[in-house]
Write an enzyme that holds these catalytic residues in place. Structure first.
Site, PDB file in Angstrom:
ATOM      1  N   SER A 139      37.784  65.281  45.144  1.00 46.16           N
ATOM      2  CA  SER A 139      36.788  65.473  46.219  1.00 46.16           C
ATOM      3  C   SER A 139      36.450  66.696  45.085  1.00 46.16           C
ATOM      4  O   SER A 139      36.797  67.761  45.205  1.00 46.16           O
ATOM      5  CB  SER A 139      35.940  65.683  47.854  1.00 46.16           C
ATOM      6  OG  SER A 139      35.100  66.086  47.810  1.00 46.16           O
ATOM      7  N   SER A 193      34.439  24.344  14.715  1.00 47.08           N
ATOM      8  CA  SER A 193      33.859  24.625  15.964  1.00 47.08           C
ATOM      9  C   SER A 193      34.255  23.820  17.534  1.00 47.08           C
ATOM     10  O   SER A 193      34.927  24.618  18.054  1.00 47.08           O
ATOM     11  CB  SER A 193      32.890  25.253  16.184  1.00 47.08           C
ATOM     12  OG  SER A 193      32.549  26.175  15.335  1.00 47.08           O
ATOM     13  N   ASN A 194      34.338  22.703  17.450  1.00 48.27           N
ATOM     14  CA  ASN A 194      33.907  22.201  18.892  1.00 48.27           C
ATOM     15  C   ASN A 194      36.106  21.977  19.091  1.00 48.27           C
ATOM     16  O   ASN A 194      35.969  21.511  20.790  1.00 48.27           O
ATOM     17  CB  ASN A 194      33.253  20.785  18.341  1.00 48.27           C
ATOM     18  CG  ASN A 194      31.998  20.644  18.894  1.00 48.27           C
ATOM     19  OD1 ASN A 194      31.162  21.955  18.157  1.00 48.27           O
ATOM     20  ND2 ASN A 194      31.465  19.443  18.019  1.00 48.27           N
ATOM     21  N   HIS A 250      36.602  28.318   0.286  1.00 46.42           N
ATOM     22  CA  HIS A 250      35.521  28.168   1.145  1.00 46.42           C
ATOM     23  C   HIS A 250      35.566  28.255   2.632  1.00 46.42           C
ATOM     24  O   HIS A 250      36.261  27.945   2.646  1.00 46.42           O
ATOM     25  CB  HIS A 250      34.817  27.095   0.675  1.00 46.42           C
ATOM     26  CG  HIS A 250      33.259  26.613   0.883  1.00 46.42           C
ATOM     27  ND1 HIS A 250      33.023  26.122   1.927  1.00 46.42           N
ATOM     28  CD2 HIS A 250      32.270  26.322   0.207  1.00 46.42           C
ATOM     29  CE1 HIS A 250      31.524  26.200   1.704  1.00 46.42           C
ATOM     30  NE2 HIS A 250      31.314  26.450   1.062  1.00 46.42           N
ATOM     31  N   GLU A 282      42.138  51.726  45.046  1.00 49.37           N
ATOM     32  CA  GLU A 282      41.361  51.750  44.936  1.00 49.37           C
ATOM     33  C   GLU A 282      40.642  51.274  43.640  1.00 49.37           C
ATOM     34  O   GLU A 282      40.246  50.025  43.575  1.00 49.37           O
ATOM     35  CB  GLU A 282      40.181  52.477  44.782  1.00 49.37           C
ATOM     36  CG  GLU A 282      39.895  53.339  46.566  1.00 49.37           C
ATOM     37  CD  GLU A 282      39.412  54.690  46.439  1.00 49.37           C
ATOM     38  OE1 GLU A 282      39.492  55.347  47.688  1.00 49.37           O
ATOM     39  OE2 GLU A 282      39.546  55.785  45.846  1.00 49.37           O
ATOM     40  N   GLY A 296      30.162  28.334  20.290  1.00 47.35           N
ATOM     41  CA  GLY A 296      31.286  29.533  19.669  1.00 47.35           C
ATOM     42  C   GLY A 296      31.135  28.675  17.874  1.00 47.35           C
ATOM     43  O   GLY A 296      31.692  29.604  17.357  1.00 47.35           O
ATOM     44  N   THR A 344      47.488  43.283  64.534  1.00 42.84           N
ATOM     45  CA  THR A 344      46.824  42.140  64.122  1.00 42.84           C
ATOM     46  C   THR A 344      45.471  42.398  64.564  1.00 42.84           C
ATOM     47  O   THR A 344      45.838  43.117  65.342  1.00 42.84           O
ATOM     48  CB  THR A 344      46.768  41.184  64.961  1.00 42.84           C
ATOM     49  OG1 THR A 344      47.228  41.359  66.260  1.00 42.84           O
ATOM     50  CG2 THR A 344      48.623  40.766  64.771  1.00 42.84           C
ATOM     51  N   HIS A 345      44.375  42.127  64.232  1.00 36.09           N
ATOM     52  CA  HIS A 345      42.775  41.641  64.473  1.00 36.09           C
ATOM     53  C   HIS A 345      42.574  43.818  64.015  1.00 36.09           C
ATOM     54  O   HIS A 345      41.575  44.338  64.570  1.00 36.09           O
ATOM     55  CB  HIS A 345      42.674  42.443  65.245  1.00 36.09           C
ATOM     56  CG  HIS A 345      43.230  40.782  65.978  1.00 36.09           C
ATOM     57  ND1 HIS A 345      41.084  40.087  65.523  1.00 36.09           N
ATOM     58  CD2 HIS A 345      43.567  39.322  66.403  1.00 36.09           C
ATOM     59  CE1 HIS A 345      41.876  38.614  66.103  1.00 36.09           C
ATOM     60  NE2 HIS A 345      43.137  38.835  66.657  1.00 36.09           N
ATOM     61  N   VAL A 349      42.737  64.679  48.808  1.00 39.87           N
ATOM     62  CA  VAL A 349      43.202  63.365  48.554  1.00 39.87           C
ATOM     63  C   VAL A 349      42.898  61.919  48.574  1.00 39.87           C
ATOM     64  O   VAL A 349      43.056  61.344  49.662  1.00 39.87           O
ATOM     65  CB  VAL A 349      44.976  63.538  47.790  1.00 39.87           C
ATOM     66  CG1 VAL A 349      45.242  62.746  47.159  1.00 39.87           C
ATOM     67  CG2 VAL A 349      44.971  64.965  47.267  1.00 39.87           C
TER      68      VAL A 349
END
Length: 465
Positions: free
Chosen positions: A313, A135-136, A124, A326, A100, A182-183, A320
């Site tokens: 759509s 930078s390190n 300067h 999403e 960086g 469930t499932h 809707v």
């Protein structure tokens, strides 16, 4: 030099720089060396880097190494950069030198130019703005500082907002009983408050996990300079610097306990990213549950109706879609992908320096920003406005053959299975079929199969006939 350029010099010689640019030769070399990807270092990173220059100038002045007027000019310029007044002066691409250095010198050159303009004398970028720094250590410090600020100012407040909205809605839905699943298959009933209470617990746990990272996030590499030995910085610089930065940001930053570790690894960034991934998984689950519950309105579950925010759509009138949910799932996917990049980049600590710092900074800060947006949007534009279709929930409950589970202690699993299958096959309420296939009275069956009481746990048939 032309009318549109000026000549700047660095240790590699002269170079043409745009006449109006505040940056100097090293930034210009980075522009030429790294073709633009369209991705620049994030605003949050530039802000953090400028705050580092502000604190460093204050520390150097306090330690007697920088004249007070020069330090004040650097600090004034650094605060202007931190405020975003000169964002157009930071053109360096994310995909640059792995330390960086180009971004660090970009900040040094811009701040030096602004300070020189204020003082009327040369400043300067290396000798003055970058005094006692490398930078390190500056770039790893900027990653920690930017992430901590983003966490406290953006993501944690958004999580708190989300948790508060969930608490309010849970209180509204204590008496709303629905079919558990469930499932993705019908299961025993629960209340909507219980279901949403699980979401709230996930968010509270995410907050706790993120806060658990902060002690390590507050530990800074600044003071380690080039390789961790602190060359060209006073031994007390790191502590004085951290105090100045803490006073400015009101975050309890401190020097790292081991500068060699702070420069050579990015383990804390990887840890924070991992916790952001966990939050993303939680948000993905919550958003998908909302989408399933909202599905329909005729052929789906249609247990709730999310706020109608826009047409769904371009070809099907009246449609809707659950657009906020999403969007949240896409953000979650992006953050999970960012975590994979950060994990790989974190492995690139070659000896005394990690050499993928810019991409770690970019992806980590993007993840923090996106998740804050997702949490607020989910809270304010989905959870805060959805309505409940009690009629639909009650109808599904009445037909749910799995309610027979409550009779297991009295009639056994095999008889219960037979009742459930017949009720499902004939499309009849479980209470009617159970009345025909057991010796239990109608009153007792109504008590045992009451969906609301079944959400309270325990063995309902204990102590009965």
């Amino acid at each position: 030099m032309t009318a549109t350029t000026r000549v700047e010099r660095d240790s590699m010689g002269p170079l043409d720089v745009p006449a109006e640019a505040l940056w100097g030769a090293q930034t210009q070399r980075a522009i030429q060396n790294f073709p633009p990807s369209g991705l620049r270092m994030p605003r949050a990173f530039i802000r953090a880097l400028a705050l580092i220059k502000h604190a460093a100038a204050g520390a150097n002045a306090e330690l007697g190494d920088l004249p007070a007027p020069l330090a004040a000019a650097i600090q004034e310029a650094a605060l202007a950069v931190a405020a975003g007044d000169y964002d157009d002066q930071f053109p360096v691409d994310v995909f640059q030198t792995g330390s960086g250095t180009s971004s660090n010198m970009n900040a040094n050159e811009v701040i030096a130019a602004l300070a020189a303009r204020s003082l009327g004398t040369a400043v300067h970028p290396n000798d003055h703005v970058n005094m006692s720094q490398s930078s390190n250590d500056a770039v790893p410090t900027a990653i920690h500082v930017a992430s901590a600020l983003m966490l406290h100012e953006h993501l944690l407040p958004a999580l708190e907002r989300l948790r508060e909205i969930l608490a309010v809605r849970c209180a509204e839905f204590v008496d709303v009983v629905k079919t558990g699943r469930t499932h993705l298959m019908d299961a025993m009933p629960i209340t909507l408050a219980q279901e949403m209470g699980a979401w709230r617990a996930q968010i509270a746990a995410a907050e706790a996990r993120l806060r658990s990272v902060t002690p390590r996030l507050y530990a800074l590499a600044q003071g380690g300079t080039a390789v961790g030995t602190g060359i060209n910085a006073r031994p007390q610089f790191g502590a004085v610097f951290a105090r100045h930065l803490a006073e400015r940001t009101r975050i309890p930053f401190r020097p790292s306990d081991n500068y060699f570790e702070a420069l050579s690894s990015q383990d804390t960034a990887v840890e924070l990213s991992g916790q952001l991934k966990v939050l993303s998984v939680s948000l993905m689950k919550i958003a998908n549950d909302l989408r399933w519950m909202n599905s329909g309105p005729l052929a789906g579950l249609a247990e709730i109706a999310l706020p109608a925010l826009q047409p769904g759509s371009s070809i099907m009138p009246g449609k809707v879609n659950p657009v906020v949910a999403e969007a949240v799932t896409m953000i979650a996917a992006q953050v999970i992908g960012n975590d994979a990049t950060i994990t790989l980049a974190g492995q690139s600590g070659n000896f005394q320096l990690n050499v993928m710092l810019p991409v770690i900074a970019y992806d980590l800060l993007q993840s923090l920003e996106l998740l804050g947006i997702a949490c607020r949007n989910l809270a304010d534009h989905a959870l805060n406005g959805f309505t409940v279709n009690r009629e639909r929930m009650n109808a599904a409950l009445a037909r749910n053959p799995i309610l027979v589970t409550a009779l297991n202690p009295l009639i056994g699993y095999e008889k219960g299975a037979a009742i459930a299958k017949q009720a499902y096959r004939e499309g009849r309420p479980i209470l009617e079929v159970a009345a025909e296939m057991t010796d239990l009275s109608g009153d007792e069956l109504r008590r045992l199969l009451d969906p609301r009481s079944l959400t309270e746990g325990g063995i309902k048939g204990a102590g009965t006939g």
